[in-house]
Design a protein around this motif. Sequence first.
Motif: not given
Length: 461
Positions: A42, A45, A85, A103, A106-107, A138, A162, A165, A191, A209, A238
């Motif tokens: 990403q 990100t 994402s 990522m 959570y993802p 976040n 999202s 996320s 997104q 986000q 991440h």
Amino acid sequence: MPHDKIRPVLAAALLAATACTATACTSPAAADGTVEVVVGYQSKTINTVTAGTLLRAQGYLEQRLAEQGRKDGRSYRVTWQDYDSGAPITAQMLADKIDIGSMGDYPLLINGSRAQEAGGPGTRLVSVTGYNLLGALNSVVVPAGSGARTLADLKGKTVSTSVGSAADGTLVQALRRAGVVDSDVRKQNQQPAVGTSALKAGSVDALAQFVAWPGAVVFGDGARLLYDGSALQQPTLHGVVVRQKYATTHPEVVQAFLTAQADATRYLNEQPLAAAGKVAAATGLAPEVVYLYNGPNGIATFATALRPELLDALRKDVPFLASVGVLKALDLDRFVDPRPLARAALPDVPPARITGTDPVCGRPADDPKLAGEVWYRGEAATRPAADPGCLLRALKAGGGTVRAAYVPDAATGTRWFADKDHWVQDGSRLLPFTTEDGAAAYLGAHPGARPLSYDQALAAA
């Protein structure tokens, strides 16, 4: 969005790319014997840049695979796939179309759960990219002219996020703490880029986000920070996930990837300003925004280690995600695999920290809870500030056109733009807060303190 609608929305996102044909799926080697590796990342990100944007820009993975090729006589080819994402990366991994992906927490937990549910070898979490031990990656922003002052003011409003996320999870948990039930907020599953445009157009009332979207829209004067995720005091991170079938077939590629990630981490921590410029050039984000998050004392700390406190946070996230219906179950012990990092035996790289002597106050800028920076246009390095008062004095004295000035929140330590902060004067001290809510909490506990605008804080410096 009610909980019973979250799972269908997320499932649709994950299944959208699962069609797989013999020619479309990745395979261990191409017809000419070349070993293929497909990396999903990403680009915007920016707390995944050491496994994505910066890694790609520097060519470290290709260099490490070339070294491997000289050892084993094979050829290796990297294909990069960019997404907004983590959900579509998971969908492609389940379809055997992506081998390695990065990522958010959570993802990646949903990734592990879906892969285990599908049966087979599944996927594995093998390293961390960027993290924040309080959750500041976040946040929630609102239009600059919004009447909302706290999260409770979002009751009855429309919020873009999202679904599934980490930012969505932060929103849900923060609203609950504020006494707002989920059904009192209308969530738009969008997104990040779409949600940012919706916020600017006035079609949503707030944007929840992950980095770098909140900072980017605030830096562009289109919004202000309503909620700083660090108020949750829950680690967020991440990481890098691999398809276990691919990792078993090509452990040398996984080792090369982790070593290359360490190369990128070292470059970012040792040359943060140059790294911010590389990421900005690759993404179109403002360098000042990238540096806010990825610079020394930045909101994101970059390291590869699977730290115990980060894994503990993931363990606590699993029941929450199950409670909102986005995963059924996850064997975290099976999902987390520390062995590839251990085999790589990578040296520890200390995170970037502000150093040097404050040129205005004449003191070392060595306390990360206080130290800030001023970035002047045309200068190849930033100027350190020992504390918020010294930073304001430097800005008041002038010295050129200011690109950005960064200072940590007096309560949480979250680094933010000095001119976007809410300032408080308490005796001789000038204290910055990322949100009005944070400043109000301090004022309530310190009756002698008074609120200041940024201009008033400059005048008082």
